[in-house]
Design a protein around this motif. Structure first.
Motif, PDB file in Angstrom:
ATOM      1  N   VAL A 143       6.282   8.057   4.041  1.00 17.73           N
ATOM      2  CA  VAL A 143       6.938   7.252   3.004  1.00 17.73           C
ATOM      3  C   VAL A 143       8.250   7.915   2.581  1.00 17.73           C
ATOM      4  CG1 VAL A 143       6.678   6.282   0.685  1.00 17.73           C
ATOM      5  CG2 VAL A 143       4.692   6.436   2.199  1.00 17.73           C
ATOM      6  N   ALA A 180       0.839  -1.205   0.000  1.00 19.43           N
ATOM      7  CA  ALA A 180       0.000   0.000   0.000  1.00 19.43           C
ATOM      8  C   ALA A 180       0.866   1.243   0.000  1.00 19.43           C
ATOM      9  CB  ALA A 180      -0.923  -0.001   1.209  1.00 19.43           C
ATOM     10  N   TRP A 181       2.024   1.132   0.634  1.00 19.75           N
ATOM     11  CA  TRP A 181       2.909   2.293   0.739  1.00 19.75           C
ATOM     12  C   TRP A 181       4.202   2.032   0.003  1.00 19.75           C
ATOM     13  CZ3 TRP A 181       0.268   6.162   2.681  1.00 19.75           C
ATOM     14  CH2 TRP A 181      -0.843   5.832   3.469  1.00 19.75           C
ATOM     15  N   THR A 182       4.066   1.489  -1.184  1.00 14.32           N
ATOM     16  CA  THR A 182       5.263   1.175  -1.948  1.00 14.32           C
ATOM     17  C   THR A 182       6.064   2.443  -2.216  1.00 14.32           C
ATOM     18  OG1 THR A 182       6.060   0.401  -4.053  1.00 14.32           O
ATOM     19  CG2 THR A 182       3.860   1.209  -4.071  1.00 14.32           C
ATOM     20  N   ASP A 239       5.204  11.825  -2.381  1.00 15.10           N
ATOM     21  CA  ASP A 239       4.489  10.823  -1.587  1.00 15.10           C
ATOM     22  C   ASP A 239       4.261  11.406  -0.196  1.00 15.10           C
ATOM     23  OD1 ASP A 239       3.481   8.272  -0.499  1.00 15.10           O
ATOM     24  OD2 ASP A 239       4.365   7.403  -2.293  1.00 15.10           O
ATOM     25  N   LYS A 250       0.842   6.495 -11.578  1.00 12.39           N
ATOM     26  CA  LYS A 250       0.829   5.079 -11.962  1.00 12.39           C
ATOM     27  C   LYS A 250       0.215   4.214 -10.866  1.00 12.39           C
ATOM     28  CE  LYS A 250       4.068   1.355 -12.972  1.00 12.39           C
ATOM     29  NZ  LYS A 250       4.562   0.953 -11.652  1.00 12.39           N
ATOM     30  N   SER A 302       7.710   3.270  -4.602  1.00 11.10           N
ATOM     31  CA  SER A 302       7.765   3.751  -5.974  1.00 11.10           C
ATOM     32  C   SER A 302       6.834   4.956  -6.127  1.00 11.10           C
ATOM     33  CB  SER A 302       7.377   2.642  -6.941  1.00 11.10           C
ATOM     34  OG  SER A 302       6.122   2.143  -6.615  1.00 11.10           O
ATOM     35  N   PRO A 303       7.056   5.778  -7.161  1.00 12.21           N
ATOM     36  CA  PRO A 303       6.396   7.070  -7.205  1.00 12.21           C
ATOM     37  C   PRO A 303       4.875   7.032  -7.248  1.00 12.21           C
ATOM     38  CG  PRO A 303       7.723   6.670  -9.173  1.00 12.21           C
ATOM     39  CD  PRO A 303       7.958   5.529  -8.255  1.00 12.21           C
ATOM     40  N   THR A 304       4.253   7.901  -6.486  1.00 14.35           N
ATOM     41  CA  THR A 304       2.823   8.158  -6.612  1.00 14.35           C
ATOM     42  C   THR A 304       2.626   9.066  -7.808  1.00 14.35           C
ATOM     43  OG1 THR A 304       2.361   8.026  -4.293  1.00 14.35           O
ATOM     44  CG2 THR A 304       0.902   9.389  -5.577  1.00 14.35           C
ATOM     45  N   HIS A 334      -7.222   3.196  -6.626  1.00 13.69           N
ATOM     46  CA  HIS A 334      -7.509   3.072  -5.189  1.00 13.69           C
ATOM     47  C   HIS A 334      -8.545   4.089  -4.712  1.00 13.69           C
ATOM     48  CE1 HIS A 334      -3.354   1.212  -4.983  1.00 13.69           C
ATOM     49  NE2 HIS A 334      -4.099   0.345  -4.355  1.00 13.69           N
ATOM     50  N   ASP A 381       0.914  16.013   0.014  1.00 11.55           N
ATOM     51  CA  ASP A 381      -0.391  15.375  -0.123  1.00 11.55           C
ATOM     52  C   ASP A 381      -0.941  15.735  -1.496  1.00 11.55           C
ATOM     53  OD1 ASP A 381      -3.019  14.630  -0.067  1.00 11.55           O
ATOM     54  OD2 ASP A 381      -3.487  15.549   1.871  1.00 11.55           O
ATOM     55  N   MET A 382      -1.133  14.718  -2.328  1.00 11.35           N
ATOM     56  CA  MET A 382      -1.546  14.990  -3.721  1.00 11.35           C
ATOM     57  C   MET A 382      -2.923  15.637  -3.811  1.00 11.35           C
ATOM     58  SD  MET A 382      -2.065  11.070  -4.878  1.00 11.35           S
ATOM     59  CE  MET A 382      -3.059   9.931  -3.924  1.00 11.35           C
TER      60      MET A 382
HETATM   61  C1  LIG Z   1      -0.245   1.520  -4.550  1.00 14.37           C
HETATM   62  S1  LIG Z   1       0.919   2.753  -4.296  1.00 14.37           S
HETATM   63  C2  LIG Z   1       1.329   3.372  -5.867  1.00 14.37           C
HETATM   64  C3  LIG Z   1       1.869   2.355  -6.773  1.00 14.37           C
HETATM   65  C4  LIG Z   1       3.158   2.766  -7.434  1.00 14.37           C
HETATM   66  N1  LIG Z   1       3.051   4.041  -8.103  1.00 14.37           N
HETATM   67  C5  LIG Z   1       3.542   1.684  -8.420  1.00 14.37           C
HETATM   68  O1  LIG Z   1       3.510   1.940  -9.596  1.00 14.37           O
HETATM   69  O2  LIG Z   1       3.830   0.574  -7.978  1.00 14.37           O
HETATM   70  C6  LIG Z   1      -0.038   4.060  -3.637  1.00 14.37           C
HETATM   71  C7  LIG Z   1       0.853   5.211  -3.266  1.00 14.37           C
HETATM   72  O3  LIG Z   1       0.039   6.350  -2.998  1.00 14.37           O
HETATM   73  C8  LIG Z   1       0.649   7.050  -1.919  1.00 14.37           C
HETATM   74  N2  LIG Z   1      -0.336   7.979  -1.350  1.00 14.37           N
HETATM   75  C9  LIG Z   1      -1.479   7.675  -0.688  1.00 14.37           C
HETATM   76  N3  LIG Z   1      -2.132   8.806  -0.341  1.00 14.37           N
HETATM   77  C10 LIG Z   1      -1.377   9.841  -0.809  1.00 14.37           C
HETATM   78  C11 LIG Z   1      -1.528  11.259  -0.765  1.00 14.37           C
HETATM   79  N4  LIG Z   1      -2.608  11.833  -0.188  1.00 14.37           N
HETATM   80  N5  LIG Z   1      -0.568  12.033  -1.335  1.00 14.37           N
HETATM   81  C12 LIG Z   1       0.521  11.464  -1.926  1.00 14.37           C
HETATM   82  N6  LIG Z   1       0.709  10.125  -2.020  1.00 14.37           N
HETATM   83  C13 LIG Z   1      -0.225   9.325  -1.452  1.00 14.37           C
HETATM   84  C14 LIG Z   1       1.085   5.931  -1.023  1.00 14.37           C
HETATM   85  O4  LIG Z   1       2.026   6.354  -0.071  1.00 14.37           O
HETATM   86  C15 LIG Z   1       1.661   4.942  -2.027  1.00 14.37           C
HETATM   87  O5  LIG Z   1       3.022   5.171  -2.291  1.00 14.37           O
END
Ligand SMILES: C[S@@+](CC[C@H](N)C(=O)[O-])C[C@H]1O[C@@H](n2cnc3c(N)ncnc32)[C@H](O)[C@@H]1O
Length: 335
Positions: free
Chosen positions: A207, A171-173, A203, A237, A175-177, A242, A223-224
């Motif tokens: 994270v 859930a908190w990977t 992120d 990506k 890799s880039p949000t 979600h 926070d996006m």
């Molecule tokens: C499932 S991961 C993303 C998958 C990743 N981009 C990949 O390609 O494998 C969801 C990401 O959203 C981030 N995230 C959740 N809420 C967020 C927020 N409000 N602002 C920025 N990032 C957020 C989490 O920390 C997590 O890194």
């Protein structure tokens, strides 16, 4: 009184097949659990280390399992071979398939990251329990997901790190949000040069704080929903699936604010599940991930018209699907 529907009685052959299908549908979770077990035991990596094929006795020895477990391992491996996770080369000899190739841990094969975290998160106890609560959830007038209803927190809640690290890991990977290539706006007709690309990763603070600075990528905690760092192009990506449609519109509106105009080459690149009934066996995976999103989050998987509606609501003027990668679509979305 309403007329009773005419009931067509299936043939004996249809009923026998239906009985087998009923067992299959009721017991599909056995495949998931056998799959999880194979990952936890490290069977794909062990087969690779043993030279690409392994006999059952070799596997039992290499995995340090009690010899008496060999007949049980045979039954698990036979099921997983039937499901395509492994293949048999001879009686009791197994080799990797593309599925088990994805599960090689600690081995860098052309930069393919291991997908073991995905398997462990999808079959984690909190997720399976949430799925078991589906019927109760349908009967209740609640807004959150079955996961939230049962566990009192969302999948992304920080407490998951302690409650079930397998979920937290995916859930908190790290890799880039939203990875933003932040080269200065350029002539849209010019081709990008790799050396001119600067990459910013956004992120949440917890994270980003855990990622060591590497001097290459600019890691930004934020926070996006509030702010996406300015960029020529923003990449989102496997994030939007979600979130609910309303949340996706809010996230994409922030992405739009971050990029220059369409004429200046600004774009948002969305890589996410694209539900497409014509995608053959991949379509079942699209629908399974959709129901997983329903049980675990407030998100969903979307077909092209769902995506188009969200892009329009977020204020974008148009989009292109530039590629379909398995269940994923790659969209370029223009301001
Ligand atoms: C499932 S991961 C993303 C998958 C990743 N981009 C990949 O390609 O494998 C969801 C990401 O959203 C981030 N995230 C959740 N809420 C967020 C927020 N409000 N602002 C920025 N990032 C957020 C989490 O920390 C997590 O890194």
């Amino acid at each position: 009184m309403a007329a009773q529907a005419q009931l067509t009685v299936p043939t004996d052959a249809e009923l026998l097949q239906a009985q087998a299908d009923l067992w299959r549908h009721s017991l599909y979770y056995m495949t998931s659990m056998a799959f999880q077990c194979a990952v936890k035991l490290g069977i794909p990596t062990t087969i690779h280390r043993l030279g690409g094929t392994a006999s059952l006795p070799d596997l039992v020895t290499a995995l340090s399992l009690p010899p008496a477990k060999l007949p049980y391992l045979r039954r698990i491996m036979r099921l997983l071979a039937t499901s395509g996770v492994f293949a048999t080369t001879d009686v009791d000899v197994y080799r990797l398939t593309p599925i088990s190739f994805l599960l090689l841990d600690g081995i860098d094969v052309d930069g393919h990251p291991s997908q073991t975290t995905v398997v462990l998160a999808a079959t984690a106890r909190h997720c399976v329990e949430a799925a078991l609560g589906l019927t109760d959830w349908f009967r209740k007038d609640v807004a959150g997901s079955p996961f939230e209803d049962l566990h009192g927190v969302t999948l992304f809640d920080g407490s998951m790190a302690e409650a079930e690290p397998e979920i937290d890991a995916v859930a908190w990977t790290p890799s880039p949000t939203a990875a933003a290539a932040t080269a200065p706006p350029r002539d849209p007709s010019s081709r990008p040069s790799r050396t001119s690309i600067k990459c910013t990763v956004l992120d949440l603070p917890r994270v980003i704080d855990a990622i060591p600075a590497d001097g290459v990528v600019n890691y930004v905690a934020g926070d996006m929903f509030n702010l996406v760092p300015p960029a020529q192009a923003v990449l989102v990506k496997l994030v939007l699936h979600h979130w609910s449609d309303e949340d996706c519109v809010k996230i994409l509106a922030q992405c739009k604010k971050a990029i220059p105009s369409r004429e200046e080459g600004g774009k948002v690149i969305v890589i996410d599940i694209l539900v497409d009934p014509s995608s053959g066996p991949t379509h079942e995976a699209e629908l399974l991930v959709d129901v997983a999103m329903m049980i675990l989050t407030n998100g969903r998987q979307r077909d092209e018209s769902d995506w188009a509606e969200i892009f329009t609501k977020a204020g974008f003027s148009g989009y292109n699907i530039v590629k379909k990668l398995g269940a994923r679509g790659v969209f370029e979305v223009y301001p």
